[in-house]
Design an enzyme around this catalytic site. Sequence first.
Site, PDB file in Angstrom:
ATOM      1  N   ASP A  88       0.843  -1.201   0.000  1.00  0.00           N
ATOM      2  CA  ASP A  88       0.000   0.000   0.000  1.00  0.00           C
ATOM      3  C   ASP A  88       0.885   1.261   0.000  1.00  0.00           C
ATOM      4  OD1 ASP A  88      -2.406   1.370   0.138  1.00  0.00           O
ATOM      5  OD2 ASP A  88      -2.668   1.100   2.302  1.00  0.00           O
ATOM      6  N   HIS A  89       0.458   2.284  -0.695  1.00  0.00           N
ATOM      7  CA  HIS A  89       1.111   3.605  -0.681  1.00  0.00           C
ATOM      8  C   HIS A  89       2.629   3.554  -0.759  1.00  0.00           C
ATOM      9  CE1 HIS A  89      -2.357   6.178  -0.225  1.00  0.00           C
ATOM     10  NE2 HIS A  89      -2.850   5.293   0.614  1.00  0.00           N
ATOM     11  N   GLY A 220      -9.437   5.586   2.682  1.00  0.00           N
ATOM     12  CA  GLY A 220     -10.090   6.534   3.587  1.00  0.00           C
ATOM     13  C   GLY A 220     -11.405   5.982   4.103  1.00  0.00           C
ATOM     14  N   ASN A 241      -9.953  -0.752   1.220  1.00  0.00           N
ATOM     15  CA  ASN A 241      -8.877  -0.795   2.208  1.00  0.00           C
ATOM     16  C   ASN A 241      -9.466  -0.682   3.613  1.00  0.00           C
ATOM     17  OD1 ASN A 241      -7.344  -0.716  -0.096  1.00  0.00           O
ATOM     18  ND2 ASN A 241      -6.257   1.162   0.396  1.00  0.00           N
TER      19      ASN A 241
HETATM   20 ZN   LIG Z   1      -4.702   4.960   1.330  1.00  0.00          ZN
END
Ligand SMILES: [Zn+2]
Length: 291
Positions: A88-89, A220, A241
């Site tokens: 992730d990210h 989010g 997520n």
């Molecule tokens: Zn995120």
Amino acid sequence: MVTDTTYPASNLTGRILNHANQHHYAVGAYNCYNNDGVVAVIRAAERKRSPAIIQLFPWTMHFQGSQFIRYVVNAAHAASIPIAVHLDHCIKPDDVDLALTLPFDSIMVDASALDDDANVRYCKAVVDRARAGNITIEAEMGRIEGGEDGLPTVDMGAIMTHPKSVEAFVPRTGVHFLAPSFGNIHGGYLAGGAENAWDLERLAAIGHLVSTTTPLALHGTYPVSDELFQKAIACGVRKINLNRTVRDDYSESVASNARSLELTQLKSQAVEVYARSIERMMDVLGSSQRY
Ligand SMILES: [Zn+2]
């Protein structure tokens, strides 16, 4: 160099999300920080016959190292249900370089701090390199504001994704999954909550344009009601997520029993709490009993 002509159809994250696309449900991408999380996701997925995605942050690559990543991938792929492992990210180019040497199924490239053209060039270059490892790529368009573990907190106003620019971004970059910005933020919502912050018309417009070939990823999600998750799924969201939503009860279990239980009992009890939180979300997202 892998000469897999079926890429990306052969990719596990792609297979999981394309199945969800065909059957109109979403798959949880559960952010795990340690072995407890990994065991909880696998246990929940097998009990619910639900696909899942185990999601790690670049922090884990550094703190626990490459061998831990390999353990997570081996454990996920040994399950009796499809479970992919996603990074992730991934913001720093050095982290992308490291991640492409590891057996991740997919990576989110977060170049949202770049301007649009630079984001396109950067994402396309990563997609071209990821193909060799049969790794698929999620990209962010616009900017999803807010702080999450290891992510910078930005003060500037949220930049939402323009539906028209999505149509160009996807073919120019070749990204496989898209994380749009439509008022969703990391790290919690102000008064009125996500219901007030989300522009679902924008999300639906983006979904209408690309989601049949490029599943949408939702960031989010803390806190978000079950009903709002289902509205997002109706807009074409296929990867959701989930971090504190499924982890808070586990943390509470550890905190309240740490002094009274042996570590074996403490972990057994807390992982079971964690798994049950995940199972509940699998029912909400419609991913239970799919395999
Ligand atoms: Zn995120």
